[in-house]
Structures are given as structure tokens and as C-alpha cells.
Design an enzyme around this catalytic site. Structure first.
Site, PDB file in Angstrom:
ATOM      1  N   ARG A 103       0.800  -1.094  -0.093  1.00 37.16           N
ATOM      2  CA  ARG A 103       0.019  -0.033  -0.127  1.00 37.16           C
ATOM      3  C   ARG A 103       0.942   1.198  -0.024  1.00 37.16           C
ATOM      4  O   ARG A 103       1.984   1.332   0.538  1.00 37.16           O
ATOM      5  CB  ARG A 103      -1.000  -0.207   1.133  1.00 37.16           C
ATOM      6  CG  ARG A 103      -2.182  -0.919   1.376  1.00 37.16           C
ATOM      7  CD  ARG A 103      -3.112  -0.394   0.231  1.00 37.16           C
ATOM      8  NE  ARG A 103      -4.091  -1.305   0.170  1.00 37.16           N
ATOM      9  CZ  ARG A 103      -4.355  -2.527  -0.493  1.00 37.16           C
ATOM     10  NH1 ARG A 103      -3.507  -2.834  -1.198  1.00 37.16           N
ATOM     11  NH2 ARG A 103      -5.445  -3.120  -0.369  1.00 37.16           N
ATOM     12  N   ASP A 119       3.923  -0.415  -7.409  1.00 30.42           N
ATOM     13  CA  ASP A 119       2.803  -0.834  -8.091  1.00 30.42           C
ATOM     14  C   ASP A 119       1.503   0.005  -7.230  1.00 30.42           C
ATOM     15  O   ASP A 119       0.504   0.006  -7.772  1.00 30.42           O
ATOM     16  CB  ASP A 119       2.543  -2.276  -7.953  1.00 30.42           C
ATOM     17  CG  ASP A 119       1.141  -2.748  -8.570  1.00 30.42           C
ATOM     18  OD1 ASP A 119       0.996  -2.477  -9.863  1.00 30.42           O
ATOM     19  OD2 ASP A 119       0.298  -3.260  -7.904  1.00 30.42           O
ATOM     20  N   HIS A 150      -1.154  -0.607  -9.935  1.00 29.62           N
ATOM     21  CA  HIS A 150      -1.783  -1.347  -8.962  1.00 29.62           C
ATOM     22  C   HIS A 150      -2.411  -2.541  -9.553  1.00 29.62           C
ATOM     23  O   HIS A 150      -3.562  -3.029  -9.047  1.00 29.62           O
ATOM     24  CB  HIS A 150      -2.971  -0.366  -8.189  1.00 29.62           C
ATOM     25  CG  HIS A 150      -3.238  -1.100  -6.960  1.00 29.62           C
ATOM     26  ND1 HIS A 150      -3.492  -0.204  -5.833  1.00 29.62           N
ATOM     27  CD2 HIS A 150      -3.168  -2.240  -6.218  1.00 29.62           C
ATOM     28  CE1 HIS A 150      -3.805  -1.022  -4.736  1.00 29.62           C
ATOM     29  NE2 HIS A 150      -3.628  -2.114  -4.767  1.00 29.62           N
ATOM     30  N   GLU A 205      -3.371   7.995  -4.142  1.00 30.48           N
ATOM     31  CA  GLU A 205      -3.413   6.979  -5.446  1.00 30.48           C
ATOM     32  C   GLU A 205      -4.973   7.073  -6.119  1.00 30.48           C
ATOM     33  O   GLU A 205      -5.689   7.099  -5.126  1.00 30.48           O
ATOM     34  CB  GLU A 205      -3.241   5.707  -5.052  1.00 30.48           C
ATOM     35  CG  GLU A 205      -3.406   4.607  -6.047  1.00 30.48           C
ATOM     36  CD  GLU A 205      -3.229   3.045  -5.852  1.00 30.48           C
ATOM     37  OE1 GLU A 205      -3.902   2.193  -5.902  1.00 30.48           O
ATOM     38  OE2 GLU A 205      -1.990   2.900  -5.149  1.00 30.48           O
ATOM     39  N   TYR A 243      -2.833  -8.976 -10.593  1.00 28.48           N
ATOM     40  CA  TYR A 243      -3.932  -9.229 -11.293  1.00 28.48           C
ATOM     41  C   TYR A 243      -3.677 -10.331 -12.397  1.00 28.48           C
ATOM     42  O   TYR A 243      -4.001 -10.117 -13.502  1.00 28.48           O
ATOM     43  CB  TYR A 243      -4.326  -7.979 -11.934  1.00 28.48           C
ATOM     44  CG  TYR A 243      -5.133  -7.262 -11.146  1.00 28.48           C
ATOM     45  CD1 TYR A 243      -5.289  -7.239 -10.027  1.00 28.48           C
ATOM     46  CD2 TYR A 243      -5.846  -6.107 -11.830  1.00 28.48           C
ATOM     47  CE1 TYR A 243      -6.349  -6.569  -9.289  1.00 28.48           C
ATOM     48  CE2 TYR A 243      -6.812  -5.299 -11.195  1.00 28.48           C
ATOM     49  CZ  TYR A 243      -6.881  -5.374  -9.828  1.00 28.48           C
ATOM     50  OH  TYR A 243      -7.685  -4.601  -9.137  1.00 28.48           O
TER      51      TYR A 243
END
Length: 340
Positions: free
Chosen positions: A206, A229, A255, A234, A259
Site C-alpha cells: 500500500r 505498483d 496497482h 493513489e 492481477y
């Protein structure tokens, strides 16, 4: 008698196929950006991404929702005290994308160093939960030495200052504000100053693990290699993106570390398993039945392209690209290095 309604965001990997096995729920999808549009249908279950803050205001916006859920592991967007007061439930899928993030980190290392070079370095892992352990598993298989810091795991955990002396430092902590070991602003300017020249710093946890001021300090240090990332704030906008768009020895992605196909599919599958129990559904088919062998993106090659496209969006002041890419990201093919 009508069935309880479940809404999930469009684009949720595997959702239509997995949820199609439900017989005791009325399953529908909604545009990920517009969850408020579904309130008129009086849903019982609302699956949303972690951008939706789940608190007392959310409960009042969706008075019919009894279960808020996400297919990811994150919970820092949830106020559990508010949920308890409102008699609501939250369900997530902890650890589902741990292997995906671990593979992202491994590929990041290979962007800067060969495997032979990595075996002569030492990796410092901050946070030894699901993701930290998966990353360590890959490092062990590749014979790359590592140490870790985690105050919740007493055995073999090393002091944070020792981790910061490593050639590579990778963050794998959840975002916590309370408790004995909060991670918000975990790394301040003083700790960053302990990173030696040539250190590779990775953050896939984070952005709030450091302050905006500390993040700026990191960007200003041209002697550090950086893989980010996640960001704070953000998505990033404005002046700071001008700097990042032209920064050398760095990789920036929107981010999407977790995935991969398996990571995203597993999150949906694990959530569905919990709902099967709650609503007395039949058992789901094996996860393998939902995997698709051909994916448009390979974990081995995606980093440069994601970094290039994100930098281009910043140069064009396309502030919506970050969320757009994140919400419509195609499933990435897994390397198979970190079995889930």
C-alpha cells in the site's frame, strides 16, 4: 418468493462462470464505477472493489445490503466497527493474489539483475504473511538469499534496520493504523536514509506505508532502483507524475501486481465458496475448470509495457488511465512459480 440479489462489478474475472452455479441467489452485474445505481434493486449482497469505502455512510446508502464483499484480500477500506453497529457482514478472499504478487516481484528483480547476479545479493522482505511467504518460496527455489522482518512471527524475524541494509527491499505488509505494530508511515525519511546506494526498493503493498514527503524523498534519490505498483496518494496526479514519467531505473504500474489470471480467479472462487456455505448452494466445480490457457498478457513480458503506458498517460495528463487500466485489466498468464 424472490431470491436474494447479488451484484458484482463488471469485469470481475470468472464471476459470470462461477456465479452461474448459484441456484439460491439472483446474480447480476453493474458498472464498476457506479455501485450506487444498484440501490433501487434492493440487493442483499454487494461485491465491490477496494475503492468503495465500507462504513456507516455506505450502510445507509445501501440499506438492503446485508453482506459487503470483495474478491481481493484488502480490508483497509472497511470500518468493521461501523459494520458491527449496523449488523452487516464483510467477506473477502485473503491470500488469493499472493502468488501473483510474488511472481510480479520476481519478474521485477529480473528487469534489473540476472539470476546469477541475484544469487550474490540479499533480499529483505518486510512482512511475512501470505505474499511475503510466496515471494520467499520463489527466492528459495532460485537460490536467492533472503531475510525477513515481521513482528508477528518471532522465529527468524530480523530487525527492520537489518532489512534496510539489504541490496533489495520488498514491502508485503497490510495497511494497518491501529494495533501494536501499525504499518501506516512504517518507513519514514530517517529509515529511507538507511538504504544504501544501488538498493532496489519494491512496494506492492500500500502507498500509505510511507508519507507523501517520504515518497518524494524516495523519488528524489537517483541512486535507488524503484518498482512501485502502489502510490500515495493513489492514483497519483499532477506535479509528482511529471517527475515519475521521466524517472530512470524505475518501474511504475497501476496497482495490478496481483492481477494474474489465477490470482483474480482464485479471489472470485474463494468468495463464491463462502457464499455457497451461507446460502446452502451445491459445491462448485474444481477451480481448474475455470482456467483458460490462452491469456493476452504474459507475466514474463508485461512490466515494460505497463510502465511505458502509465508514463505516457501521465505525460498526457490522462488522470483517468490509472483507474481505467486497473478496472479493465486483462487476466495475466501466471508463471507457475508460486503455486496457490
Amino acid at each position: 418468493m424472490s431470491l436474494p440479489i447479488l451484484f458484482y462489478p463488471e469485469g470481475t474475472v470468472g464471476a459470470s462462470e462461477i456465479f452461474s452455479h448459484f441456484r439460491n441467489l439472483d446474480v447480476r452485474s453493474y458498472p464498476a464505477k457506479s455501485p450506487e445505481e444498484i440501490e433501487k434493486f434492493k440487493p442483499t449482497i454487494l461485491i465491490a472493489n477496494t475503492r468503495l469505502k465500507v462504513n456507516k455512510e455506505t450502510c445507509r446508502t445501501f440499506p438492503s445490503v446485508k453482506i459487503f464483499a470483495t474478491v481481493s484480500s484488502g480490508t483497509d477500506h472497511v470500518n468493521f466497527s461501523d459494520l458491527k453497529k449496523e449488523s452487516r457482514v464483510f467477506i473477502n478472499s485473503p491470500g488469493s493474489n499472493a502468488g501473483s504478487v510474488a511472481e510480479y516481484c520476481w519478474v521485477s528483480l529480473l528487469h534489473f539483475f540476472s539470476e546469477e547476479e541475484l544469487r550474490k545479493k540479499n533480499v529483505g522482505i518486510i512482512g511475512f504473511g501470505n505474499t511475503g511467504k510466496k515471494f520467499a518460496k520463489i527466492l528459495e527455489e532460485k537460490k536467492v538469499p533472503y531475510i525477513y522482518n515481521d513482528p508477528f512471527i518471532k522465529d527468524h524475524s530480523r530487525p527492520l534496520d537489518e532489512i534496510l541494509k539489504c541490496s533489495i527491499v520488498s514491502l508485503h505488509v497490510p495497511l494497518t493504523i491501529d494495533g501494536p505494530y501499525p504499518t501506516v508511515n512504517l518507513l519514514d525519511k530517517e529509515k529511507i536514509s538507511k538504504l544504501k546506494e544501488g538498493t532496489l526498493l519494491l512496494n506492492t503493498s500500500r502507498g500509505e506505508v510511507w508519507s507523501e514527503e517520504t515518497f518524494q524523498t524516495i523519488l528524489d534519490r537517483a541512486d535507488l532502483f524503484k518498482v512501485m505498483d502502489v502510490f500515495y496518494p493513489e492514483p497519483p496526479k499532477g506535479k509528482i507524475t511529471e517527475q515519475m514519467a521521466n524517472l530512470e531505473n524505475s518501474i511504475f504500474t497501476p496497482h495490478i501486481a496481483g492481477y494474474s489470471q489465477l490470482g483474480r480467479l482464485l479471489g472470485t472462487y474463494r468468495l463464491a465458496e463462502k457464499l455457497c456455505i451461507l446460502y446452502k448452494e451445491q459445491s462448485l466445480p474444481p477451480l481448474s475448470e475455470f482456467l483458460k490457457p490462452n491469456q493476452p498478457i504474459s507475466t514474463e513480458t508485461f512490466l515494460k509495457e505497463e510502465d511505458r503506458d502509465l508514463r505516457e498517460s501521465w505525460k498526457n495528463q490522462d488522470w483517468e488511465y490509472f483507474e481505467r487500466r486497473r478496472n479493465s485489466y486483462p487476466a495475466r498468464k501466471d508463471l507457475g512459480l508460486a503455486d496457490l
